[in-house]
Design an enzyme around this catalytic site. Structure first.
Site, PDB file in Angstrom:
ATOM      1  N   SER A  81      41.092  40.397  44.239  1.00 28.63           N
ATOM      2  CA  SER A  81      40.662  40.456  45.640  1.00 28.63           C
ATOM      3  C   SER A  81      39.689  41.613  45.867  1.00 28.63           C
ATOM      4  O   SER A  81      39.718  42.623  45.165  1.00 28.63           O
ATOM      5  CB  SER A  81      41.872  40.640  46.557  1.00 28.63           C
ATOM      6  OG  SER A  81      42.800  39.599  46.354  1.00 28.63           O
TER       7      SER A  81
HETATM    8  N1  SAH Z   1      46.615  40.208  43.592  1.00 26.26           N
HETATM    9  C1  SAH Z   1      45.749  39.609  42.636  1.00 26.26           C
HETATM   10  C2  SAH Z   1      45.106  38.365  43.202  1.00 26.26           C
HETATM   11  C3  SAH Z   1      45.050  37.292  42.191  1.00 26.26           C
HETATM   12  S1  SAH Z   1      44.484  35.738  42.785  1.00 26.26           S
HETATM   13  C4  SAH Z   1      44.701  40.587  42.177  1.00 26.26           C
HETATM   14  O1  SAH Z   1      44.395  41.522  42.929  1.00 26.26           O
HETATM   15  O2  SAH Z   1      44.182  40.444  41.087  1.00 26.26           O
HETATM   16  C5  SAH Z   1      45.997  34.881  43.085  1.00 26.26           C
HETATM   17  C6  SAH Z   1      46.917  34.661  41.928  1.00 26.26           C
HETATM   18  O3  SAH Z   1      47.988  33.837  42.383  1.00 26.26           O
HETATM   19  C7  SAH Z   1      46.303  33.933  40.744  1.00 26.26           C
HETATM   20  O4  SAH Z   1      46.447  34.701  39.588  1.00 26.26           O
HETATM   21  C8  SAH Z   1      47.113  32.621  40.653  1.00 26.26           C
HETATM   22  O5  SAH Z   1      47.318  32.169  39.343  1.00 26.26           O
HETATM   23  C9  SAH Z   1      48.416  33.021  41.331  1.00 26.26           C
HETATM   24  N2  SAH Z   1      49.200  31.903  41.845  1.00 26.26           N
HETATM   25  C10 SAH Z   1      48.775  30.762  42.438  1.00 26.26           C
HETATM   26  N3  SAH Z   1      49.811  29.986  42.797  1.00 26.26           N
HETATM   27  C11 SAH Z   1      50.943  30.653  42.422  1.00 26.26           C
HETATM   28  C12 SAH Z   1      52.345  30.366  42.523  1.00 26.26           C
HETATM   29  N4  SAH Z   1      52.810  29.238  43.052  1.00 26.26           N
HETATM   30  N5  SAH Z   1      53.205  31.290  42.047  1.00 26.26           N
HETATM   31  C13 SAH Z   1      52.778  32.441  41.476  1.00 26.26           C
HETATM   32  N6  SAH Z   1      51.473  32.766  41.353  1.00 26.26           N
HETATM   33  C14 SAH Z   1      50.557  31.886  41.831  1.00 26.26           C
END
Ligand code: SAH
Length: 229
Positions: A81
């Site tokens: 993000s």
């Molecule tokens: N906080 C992270 C944002 C990553 S983007 C950062 O700063 O890097 C969102 C993430 O959520 C992705 O890695 C994706 O694989 C994960 N995601 C999507 N659906 C999910 C679910 N049902 N359970 C767990 N993780 C999930």
């Protein structure tokens, strides 16, 4: 005479801290221009953003862009993000040292590091195993403790560890997941982006055993929270 010469030699020696960490100036500017200038005030959030080396959480080739004012790709179609969004969501969650926090979507582990830097006990779930393993490696290398990792579907939460003081979701479900609302402490908070095409960030507060208060915050754009098996 000799002593004076010796002293001047001693004091002329430069201390090459900037040179040793070329990202510290970029990090300082990011906090000034993207975080403080846009109204983030919580000193715990600001201090954590000043401290966590964001360049460690992006692919090597993107390191020079780590402090840009935007999300960046981290592989598997996912993103880290934008710094401001991380700060904004963390400020709304209002975590305090010692709080037990559930994070859904470990991704790069950057948001996880911000929470750990604040002193929280973090429980973080990621559905893509490879991303979780990579995040675990970086967070371990940086010396963060008190982080518990799980590979799995975040819609289920972490019932064995519930209730949580705070829940932060970093992928967008179509609507606020009911199971996760039940894993909040009474008085606890959840920050969650929700919606299909048009997403908004919501702040949910649990006010009683069967009572929650929802506040719509700002429009956002997150990767979707997918359903596991
Ligand atoms: N906080 C992270 C944002 C990553 S983007 C950062 O700063 O890097 C969102 C993430 O959520 C992705 O890695 C994706 O694989 C994960 N995601 C999507 N659906 C999910 C679910 N049902 N359970 C767990 N993780 C999930």
């Amino acid at each position: 005479m000799f002593a004076a010469a010796l002293l001047s030699t001693l004091f002329i020696l430069p201390v090459p801290t900037e040179a040793m960490d070329p990202y510290s100036e970029l990090r300082r500017l990011m906090v000034e221009e993207q975080i403080k200038a846009r109204g983030i005030r919580d000193p715990l959030v600001i201090r954590a953003m000043e401290k966590v080396p964001r360049e460690e959480f992006v692919p090597r080739s993107l390191r020079p862009e780590a402090y840009d004012d935007r999300p960046l790709p981290i592989g598997h179609g996912q993103t880290i993000s934008q710094p401001y969004i991380v700060a904004y969501m963390t400020e709304k969650l209002r975590p305090r040292p010692g709080d037990k926090i559930l994070e859904i979507g470990t991704g790069s582990g950057y948001q996880t590091a911000i929470l750990a830097e604040i002193g929280c006990r973090v429980y973080t779930i990621e559905i893509i195993e490879e991303l979780s393993l990579r995040a675990q490696k970086v967070l371990k290398k940086l010396g963060y403790k008190n982080i518990h990792f799980k590979v799995g579907d975040g819609y289920r939460g972490w019932p064995q560890e519930a209730p949580f003081d705070g829940i932060i979701i970093t992928a967008a479900p179509p609507k606020i997941p009911g199971e996760l609302k039940k894993q909040m402490k009474i008085g606890g908070k959840m920050v969650v982006p929700a919606g299909d095409y048009f997403q908004y960030l919501y702040l949910v507060e649990r006010t009683g055993a069967e009572a929650w208060r929802e506040k719509k915050l700002i429009p956002v754009s997150f990767v979707p929270m997918v359903r596991g098996n």
